[in-house]
Structure formats: structure tokens, C-alpha cells
Design an enzyme around this catalytic site. Structure first.
Site, short mmCIF file in Angstrom:
data_model
loop_
_atom_site.label_atom_id
_atom_site.label_comp_id
_atom_site.label_asym_id
_atom_site.label_seq_id
_atom_site.Cartn_x
_atom_site.Cartn_y
_atom_site.Cartn_z
N ASN A 17 0.84 -1.22 0.00
CA ASN A 17 0.00 0.00 0.00
C ASN A 17 0.86 1.25 0.00
O ASN A 17 0.55 2.24 -0.66
CB ASN A 17 -0.95 -0.01 1.20
CG ASN A 17 -1.99 -1.10 1.07
OD1 ASN A 17 -2.74 -1.14 0.11
ND2 ASN A 17 -2.01 -2.02 2.02
N MET A 105 0.61 -2.83 12.40
CA MET A 105 0.00 -3.79 13.31
C MET A 105 0.29 -3.43 14.77
O MET A 105 0.94 -4.16 15.50
CB MET A 105 0.47 -5.22 12.99
CG MET A 105 0.29 -5.63 11.55
SD MET A 105 -1.38 -5.34 10.91
CE MET A 105 -2.27 -6.62 11.76
N HIS A 106 -0.19 -2.27 15.16
CA HIS A 106 -0.02 -1.83 16.55
C HIS A 106 -1.19 -0.92 16.86
O HIS A 106 -1.51 -0.02 16.08
CB HIS A 106 1.31 -1.07 16.70
CG HIS A 106 1.47 -0.41 18.04
ND1 HIS A 106 1.88 -1.10 19.16
CD2 HIS A 106 1.26 0.88 18.44
CE1 HIS A 106 1.94 -0.26 20.19
NE2 HIS A 106 1.55 0.94 19.77
N HIS A 127 -8.22 -0.39 6.79
CA HIS A 127 -8.64 -1.63 7.46
C HIS A 127 -9.45 -2.49 6.49
O HIS A 127 -10.41 -2.00 5.90
CB HIS A 127 -9.48 -1.31 8.70
CG HIS A 127 -9.85 -2.53 9.48
ND1 HIS A 127 -8.90 -3.37 10.02
CD2 HIS A 127 -11.06 -3.08 9.78
CE1 HIS A 127 -9.52 -4.39 10.64
NE2 HIS A 127 -10.81 -4.23 10.51
N GLU A 198 -7.61 -2.81 -2.04
CA GLU A 198 -7.00 -1.91 -1.03
C GLU A 198 -6.16 -0.82 -1.69
O GLU A 198 -6.22 0.33 -1.27
CB GLU A 198 -6.07 -2.71 -0.09
CG GLU A 198 -6.77 -3.40 1.04
CD GLU A 198 -5.78 -4.16 1.93
OE1 GLU A 198 -6.17 -4.51 3.04
OE2 GLU A 198 -4.64 -4.41 1.51
#
Length: 220
Positions: A17, A105-106, A127, A198
Site C-alpha cells: 500500500n 499492526m499496533h 482496514h 486496497e
């Protein structure tokens, strides 16, 4: 010609992305300047993508903070808050106008969000689910499993504003993805389909936020 919007990107993985944003920016289709890419994983390939595009990078990991605290719920919370406060400090140094979490990823706590909100920096997140469905990690796998069980007939991808509740900020852009019998049975193939969608959603969501920032600049 308006000055490009200063953008910081947070990643954890391969950075496909991020690559979409780099490509559209270099093609002159996004009025943005990526001022830094920050990853919480040292081996995230997205860091390599950024370096190839001459974008400054930073590695900022939670483990160091966890080691300074006991492995109790209170200790883990303290480590996360210290990590987030330092992450906010690192981001603010570059004076961005926008932060995009692209596969980061946090879960960001108020210790990160509040200093950025104070500085009027917009924080957006990609998301791979519809609003209110499959919040948190492994959203694609969970949606796919729910479809196979006959519980849902569609999922989606969204860009949304970031608040302290995971994946619950106001959606900026939502794209529905209906499941197609036969075509989407295989999880790996379905994941590829979602990732392709995405890339378009990321560009559109970043573009809408750039527009919002430029409109606010004019009003000032």
C-alpha cells in the site's frame, strides 16, 4: 500550485500500500511528500521500498520498552504508553500534516493520538473490513471464515480516521466486496483480491484527506 501535504507513513509489513502511494506521488497524481516511513518491524520490506524511493526511514520497536517493565498487565500497559509517547515524538519532529497507517499492526493509544491531535495532524488507517465488522487483526481471514459458515455475503475495505478504539473512527471511504461462490472459496486468492482493491482505496482515502487539509489551509 499548493504545497504538497507532508505525510508520515506507519507500516509493519511488505508495504504494497505504501508502494501505491509512492508510485502515485512520483507520477504527480498525489500532492504529497512522504517525509518518513516508520516501521515497528526491522525486516519490514516496506522500509526497503522507502529507501529505494529516497524516503527517510525509522525502525521503532516495542520490545525495548517491554524489557524495561515487568510482564504484568500494568507493566505491559506502561511499556505500550512509553512506546506510543516516543512514537508521537518521532513523528512530530518531521512536522507532517497527515499520518497514514498502512498495515501498521499496533494499536495506537491516547499517548500517541493526543499529541498529534493537538498539533492538528490528521491520522488515517486502512482496514480490510466494513465499518464495525471484524475490527482488529486478521480481518480478511475472519470475514472469509464467516462467509464459509454462511454468516455473511460480503466484506469490504475502508479508510477511516483513527481514534483510540480499534478500527472505530469515522470512515472516510468504504468499498464493499461481495463474496462470489466458486471464485472466492480459496482464502489465498481472496486475500489477493482484497489487497488489489486496497491499493485503490488507499489512494482515494489519501487523496480525500489531502483535499481536506488543502481546504483547511485556504480557510486559514
Amino acid at each position: 500550485m499548493a504545497d504538497p501535504v507532508r505525510l508520515t507513513v506507519l507500516i509493519s509489513g511488505s508495504g504494497t500500500n505504501l508502494q501505491a502511494v509512492i508510485d502515485k506521488t512520483s507520477q504527480g497524481q498525489l500532492s504529497t511528500q512522504i517525509v518518513r516511513v516508520i516501521s515497528n518491524r526491522k525486516d519490514a520490506f516496506g522500509l526497503e521500498r522507502a529507501r529505494k524511493a529516497n524516503i527517510p526511514t525509522q525502525y521503532h520497536n516495542l520490545v525495548k520498552y517491554k524489557k524495561q517493565h515487568p510482564a504484568t498487565p500494568e507493566g505491559i500497559l506502561a511499556a505500550r504508553e512509553e512506546y506510543d509517547a516516543e512514537l508521537a515524538r518521532l513523528v512530530l519532529v518531521d512536522k507532517p500534516e497527515m499520518v497514514a497507517c498502512l498495515g501498521f499492526m499496533h494499536v495506537l493509544s491516547p499517548r500517541f493520538l493526543e499529541p498529534l491531535e493537538e498539533a492538528k495532524i490528521k491520522i488515517i488507517n486502512l482496514h480490510p473490513a466494513l465499518p464495525g465488522a471484524f475490527n482488529g487483526a486478521n480481518a480478511i481471514e475472519r470475514a472469509h471464515a464467516a462467509w464459509l459458515e454462511g454468516k455473511i455475503d460480503k466484506t469490504g475495505v475502508m479508510m477511516h480516521k483513527v481514534i483510540s478504539e480499534v478500527d472505530m473512527g469515522t470512515p472516510i471511504l468504504v468499498r464493499e466486496i461481495p463474496f462470489i461462490k466458486g471464485e472466492d472459496e480459496d482464502l489465498h486468492k481472496f486475500e489477493q483480491k482484497v489487497h488489489t482493491i486496497e491499493w485503490g482505496v488507499v489512494i482515494e482515502g489519501v487523496q480525500l484527506t489531502i483535499q481536506e487539509i488543502q481546504d483547511e489551509r485556504q480557510r486559514r
